[in-house]
Structures are given as structure tokens and as C-alpha cells.
Design a protein around this motif. Structure first.
Motif, PDB file in Angstrom:
ATOM      1  N   TYR A   1     -11.340  -4.387  -4.854  1.00  0.00           N
ATOM      2  CA  TYR A   1     -11.517  -4.618  -3.233  1.00  0.00           C
ATOM      3  C   TYR A   1     -12.188  -3.604  -2.505  1.00  0.00           C
ATOM      4  CZ  TYR A   1      -9.121  -8.878  -4.775  1.00  0.00           C
ATOM      5  OH  TYR A   1      -8.656 -10.146  -5.290  1.00  0.00           O
ATOM      6  N   ARG A   2     -11.886  -2.383  -2.807  1.00  0.00           N
ATOM      7  CA  ARG A   2     -12.407  -1.258  -2.284  1.00  0.00           C
ATOM      8  C   ARG A   2     -13.605  -1.091  -2.323  1.00  0.00           C
ATOM      9  NH1 ARG A   2      -8.736   2.833  -0.270  1.00  0.00           N
ATOM     10  NH2 ARG A   2      -6.491   2.162  -0.489  1.00  0.00           N
TER      11      ARG A   2
ATOM     12  N   ARG B   1      -1.535  -3.376   7.449  1.00  0.00           N
ATOM     13  CA  ARG B   1      -2.041  -3.581   6.243  1.00  0.00           C
ATOM     14  C   ARG B   1      -1.020  -4.602   5.080  1.00  0.00           C
ATOM     15  NH1 ARG B   1      -4.886  -0.726   1.833  1.00  0.00           N
ATOM     16  NH2 ARG B   1      -4.437   1.094   2.964  1.00  0.00           N
TER      17      ARG B   1
ATOM     18  N   THR C   1       0.703  -1.084   0.005  1.00  0.00           N
ATOM     19  CA  THR C   1       0.014  -0.158  -0.219  1.00  0.00           C
ATOM     20  C   THR C   1       0.715   1.283   0.110  1.00  0.00           C
ATOM     21  OG1 THR C   1      -1.921   1.012   1.176  1.00  0.00           O
ATOM     22  CG2 THR C   1      -0.275   0.191   2.538  1.00  0.00           C
TER      23      THR C   1
ATOM     24  N   SER D   1      -6.656  -2.910  -9.491  1.00  0.00           N
ATOM     25  CA  SER D   1      -7.649  -3.832  -8.940  1.00  0.00           C
ATOM     26  C   SER D   1      -7.903  -3.729  -7.366  1.00  0.00           C
ATOM     27  CB  SER D   1      -6.688  -5.411  -9.052  1.00  0.00           C
ATOM     28  OG  SER D   1      -5.589  -5.217  -8.493  1.00  0.00           O
ATOM     29  N   GLY D   2      -6.944  -2.810  -6.776  1.00  0.00           N
ATOM     30  CA  GLY D   2      -7.384  -2.404  -5.578  1.00  0.00           C
ATOM     31  C   GLY D   2      -8.789  -1.779  -5.438  1.00  0.00           C
ATOM     32  N   ALA D   3      -8.953  -1.175  -6.184  1.00  0.00           N
ATOM     33  CA  ALA D   3     -10.373  -0.271  -6.322  1.00  0.00           C
ATOM     34  C   ALA D   3     -11.480  -1.377  -6.306  1.00  0.00           C
ATOM     35  CB  ALA D   3     -10.520   0.781  -7.811  1.00  0.00           C
TER      36      ALA D   3
ATOM     37  N   ASP E   1      -1.688  -9.439  -6.541  1.00  0.00           N
ATOM     38  CA  ASP E   1      -1.364 -10.536  -7.088  1.00  0.00           C
ATOM     39  C   ASP E   1      -1.723 -10.431  -8.721  1.00  0.00           C
ATOM     40  OD1 ASP E   1      -4.266 -10.042  -7.164  1.00  0.00           O
ATOM     41  OD2 ASP E   1      -5.001 -11.938  -6.539  1.00  0.00           O
ATOM     42  N   MET E   2      -1.330  -9.375  -9.123  1.00  0.00           N
ATOM     43  CA  MET E   2      -1.496  -9.399 -10.807  1.00  0.00           C
ATOM     44  C   MET E   2      -0.527 -10.403 -11.377  1.00  0.00           C
ATOM     45  SD  MET E   2      -3.845  -7.170 -11.234  1.00  0.00           S
ATOM     46  CE  MET E   2      -4.449  -8.078  -9.787  1.00  0.00           C
TER      47      MET E   2
ATOM     48  N   LYS F   1       2.375   2.723  -6.779  1.00  0.00           N
ATOM     49  CA  LYS F   1       2.228   1.651  -8.174  1.00  0.00           C
ATOM     50  C   LYS F   1       0.888   2.259  -8.613  1.00  0.00           C
ATOM     51  CE  LYS F   1      -0.347  -1.821  -5.415  1.00  0.00           C
ATOM     52  NZ  LYS F   1      -0.717  -0.760  -4.575  1.00  0.00           N
TER      53      LYS F   1
ATOM     54  N   ASP G   1      -1.727  -8.343   4.363  1.00  0.00           N
ATOM     55  CA  ASP G   1      -1.680  -8.806   2.911  1.00  0.00           C
ATOM     56  C   ASP G   1      -0.773  -9.684   2.348  1.00  0.00           C
ATOM     57  OD1 ASP G   1      -3.719  -6.794   2.517  1.00  0.00           O
ATOM     58  OD2 ASP G   1      -2.410  -5.214   1.285  1.00  0.00           O
TER      59      ASP G   1
ATOM     60  N   ALA H   1     -10.249  -8.947   1.559  1.00  0.00           N
ATOM     61  CA  ALA H   1      -9.618  -9.539   0.590  1.00  0.00           C
ATOM     62  C   ALA H   1      -8.938 -10.819   0.881  1.00  0.00           C
ATOM     63  CB  ALA H   1      -8.480  -8.441  -0.044  1.00  0.00           C
TER      64      ALA H   1
ATOM     65  N   ARG I   1      -1.701 -13.533   4.301  1.00  0.00           N
ATOM     66  CA  ARG I   1      -2.916 -14.286   4.231  1.00  0.00           C
ATOM     67  C   ARG I   1      -2.550 -15.550   3.332  1.00  0.00           C
ATOM     68  NH1 ARG I   1      -4.972  -9.625   0.313  1.00  0.00           N
ATOM     69  NH2 ARG I   1      -3.625 -10.125  -1.547  1.00  0.00           N
TER      70      ARG I   1
ATOM     71  N   GLY J   1      -1.752  -4.194  -8.387  1.00  0.00           N
ATOM     72  CA  GLY J   1      -2.469  -4.720  -7.152  1.00  0.00           C
ATOM     73  C   GLY J   1      -1.464  -5.565  -6.441  1.00  0.00           C
TER      74      GLY J   1
ATOM     75  N   ARG K   1     -11.716   5.826  -1.518  1.00  0.00           N
ATOM     76  CA  ARG K   1     -10.216   6.218  -1.115  1.00  0.00           C
ATOM     77  C   ARG K   1     -10.199   6.505   0.445  1.00  0.00           C
ATOM     78  NH1 ARG K   1      -7.808   3.647  -4.710  1.00  0.00           N
ATOM     79  NH2 ARG K   1      -9.049   3.991  -6.533  1.00  0.00           N
TER      80      ARG K   1
HETATM   81  O1   DC Z   1      -4.088  -1.200  -3.456  1.00  0.00           O
HETATM   82  P1   DC Z   1      -5.171  -0.612  -2.494  1.00  0.00           P
HETATM   83  O2   DC Z   1      -4.511  -0.001  -1.319  1.00  0.00           O
HETATM   84  O3   DC Z   1      -6.152   0.259  -3.069  1.00  0.00           O
HETATM   85  O4   DC Z   1      -5.921  -1.951  -2.164  1.00  0.00           O
HETATM   86  C1   DC Z   1      -6.660  -1.950  -1.114  1.00  0.00           C
HETATM   87  C2   DC Z   1      -6.716  -3.479  -0.487  1.00  0.00           C
HETATM   88  O5   DC Z   1      -7.120  -4.292  -1.357  1.00  0.00           O
HETATM   89  C3   DC Z   1      -5.404  -3.924  -0.026  1.00  0.00           C
HETATM   90  O6   DC Z   1      -5.029  -3.569   1.228  1.00  0.00           O
HETATM   91  C4   DC Z   1      -5.624  -5.435  -0.495  1.00  0.00           C
HETATM   92  C5   DC Z   1      -6.395  -5.826  -1.393  1.00  0.00           C
HETATM   93  N1   DC Z   1      -5.990  -5.930  -2.605  1.00  0.00           N
HETATM   94  C6   DC Z   1      -5.624  -7.043  -2.714  1.00  0.00           C
HETATM   95  O7   DC Z   1      -5.929  -8.107  -1.860  1.00  0.00           O
HETATM   96  N2   DC Z   1      -5.539  -7.953  -3.949  1.00  0.00           N
HETATM   97  C7   DC Z   1      -5.163  -6.797  -4.947  1.00  0.00           C
HETATM   98  N3   DC Z   1      -4.904  -7.318  -6.511  1.00  0.00           N
HETATM   99  C8   DC Z   1      -5.501  -5.604  -4.898  1.00  0.00           C
HETATM  100  C9   DC Z   1      -5.790  -5.139  -3.641  1.00  0.00           C
END
Ligand code: DC
Length: 220
Positions: free
Chosen positions: A39-40, A176, A13, A35-37, A127-128, A17, A180, A99, A183, A125, A87
Motif C-alpha cells: 500500500y505504501r 490512521r 500502525t 503487506s503494508g509495504a 486484513d491478512m 507487528k 483503517d 487503502a 472503512r 497487515g 517509510r
Molecule cells: O502497516 P503499515 O503502517 O505499513 O500500513 C500502511 C497503511 O496501509 C495502513 O495505514 C493501511 C494500509 N494497509 C491496509 O489497508 N491493509 C493492509 N493489509 C496493510 C496496510
């Protein structure tokens, strides 16, 4: 049929990126996936609905049913503009909690693959490179020290007139990172074959140029 090329940029975080990935996409004329968006969005929808953060199956169903659209830099959830709302720091923390559930991650795979369109995609993200686009032509792990990331986040919030405390931000960010990275499903890691880009001492322009140079050398 050959699929469009993907540049996968993962990292912790506040590593920058998102900024770097969207600028690289712009320079190359590629699509961009934040991709974080996603999950948000699940985090925000679950908060609105009052879903328990540990109720993995209900969260998975919610994630599958989300009606989302990304248009001109704006993000709509069930036709409500939530670009700013997602945000919020609390939504980021909540996103990191939900997540961890494989049900949620699985529900978001299809929508992420849907961003892979011609002429190419830059995806950022956690796990891209490892899970969503393992065949990415370029894999990058973009990072910076926790202190540098907390200071960047602090400056962004203050510039927006949002009160913030550096110590609290550093603490949240480390919490965080730990969740992350530890897990069981799709943890944040340096994927096989990924290049590490340490940006603590780099400007945004220098980071963008490095990614573009690496992409050029991969495709030359
Ligand atoms: O990138 P970000 O801070 O917007 O992501 C928010 C949360 O979403 C991050 O703490 C973990 C989850 N996330 C994830 O598990 N896998 C991703 N590819 C992107 C985000």
C-alpha cells in the motif's frame, strides 16, 4: 493440493507487528510478507504521478501495473530503490487514504497470494486473517495502547536522527487507526478465531516467543 501454512498477524500502525512477524518468519525459515509495504508503494507511485487520492479507478490501474521486487530486505519500484522512501510518515498516511478504495485492494490480492510459498508464510497487515488468508493456520491480532505505540515510533525516529513530536505522532496514529478501522472494505478488526496479543508490556522477544508457542500448539 495442500497449500503452505500461513501465520497471519494483523494489527494497528506501530504495534510492532512487522518486527515480530519478520522475526517469527526467520525462526521458522518461512517467507515474510509486509503487506503494508504494498500500500505504501501505491501511495509513493501515486504521489510521483500526481494522482488524486480520491480517483479510485486510476489508483486501481496504477496498483495493478506496479513493477515491484523484494530482494534481500530491499524494495524496488520500477527498478528504483524505495526501501527508505516508503517509510516516510506522510507516505504511511497517504497509504491509509488510498487503502480505502476496493479497486486498490483488489489489485493487490494476487501479488499477496504469490508470497505463499513452501515451507510457509508469515504475513502482516490489516486484513491478512480476514480477507487475504482466511485459512491461515494461526491468526493473531497484535496490538498495544496508542500511547505505547506513539512512544515506540518516537524512539525509532529519534534514534534515526529524524526530528519528531510525541503529540503529533499520537494524533496521526489515532487518525490512521480510525480510518483503517472504519472503512467499508477489509477494515482492521480482530478476525474470527484470532488470538489477541497485547504487547504494551512485552519485549519483542516475549512477543516472538508467544507467537512461536501458539504456532507449535496449533501444529503439534
Ligand atoms: O502497516 P503499515 O503502517 O505499513 O500500513 C500502511 C497503511 O496501509 C495502513 O495505514 C493501511 C494500509 N494497509 C491496509 O489497508 N491493509 C493492509 N493489509 C496493510 C496496510
Amino acid at each position: 493440493m495442500k497449500l503452505p501454512p500461513v501465520i497471519a498477524i494483523d494489527g494497528p500502525t506501530a504495534s510492532g507487528k512487522g518486527t515480530v512477524a519478520s522475526l517469527v518468519a526467520e525462526k521458522l525459515g518461512f517467507h515474510y510478507l509486509d503487506s503494508g509495504a504494498l500500500y505504501r508503494l501505491v501511495a509513493l507511485a501515486s504521489e510521483k504521478q500526481g494522482t488524486d487520492l480520491q480517483n479510485a479507478s486510476e489508483l486501481g490501474i496504477l496498483a495493478k501495473r506496479l513493477v515491484i521486487s523484494f530482494k534481500n530486505g530491499q524494495i524496488l519500484l520500477n527498478s528504483e530503490n524505495v526501501t527508505q522512501a516508503i517509510r516516510d510518515e506522510n507516505i504511511g498516511l497517504r497509504a491509509s487514504v488510498i487503502a480505502v478504495h476496493p479497486e486498490v485492494r483488489q489489485a493487490l490480492v494476487g501479488v499477496q497470494h504469490g508470497f505463499r510459498l513452501v515451507p510457509g508464510l508469515v504475513a502482516d497487515g490489516r486484513d491478512m486473517a480476514s480477507v487475504i488468508f482466511p485459512d491461515a493456520v494461526l491468526k493473531i491480532f497484535l496490538t498495544a495502547t496508542a500511547q505505547a505505540r506513539a512512544e515506540r515510533r518516537y524512539k525509532q525516529l529519534i534514534a534515526k536522527g529524524i526530528p519528531a513530536k510525541l503529540d503529533d505522532l499520537l494524533h496521526d496514529l489515532q487518525e490512521r487507526d480510525a480510518r483503517d478501522s472504519s472503512r467499508g472494505t477489509a477494515p482492521l478488526l480482530v478476525a474470527d478465531g484470532a488470538k489477541v496479543l497485547e504487547t504494551s508490556e512485552l519485549s519483542i522477544d516475549q512477543a516472538v516467543k508467544t507467537v512461536l508457542d501458539w504456532y507449535q500448539s496449533k501444529t503439534a
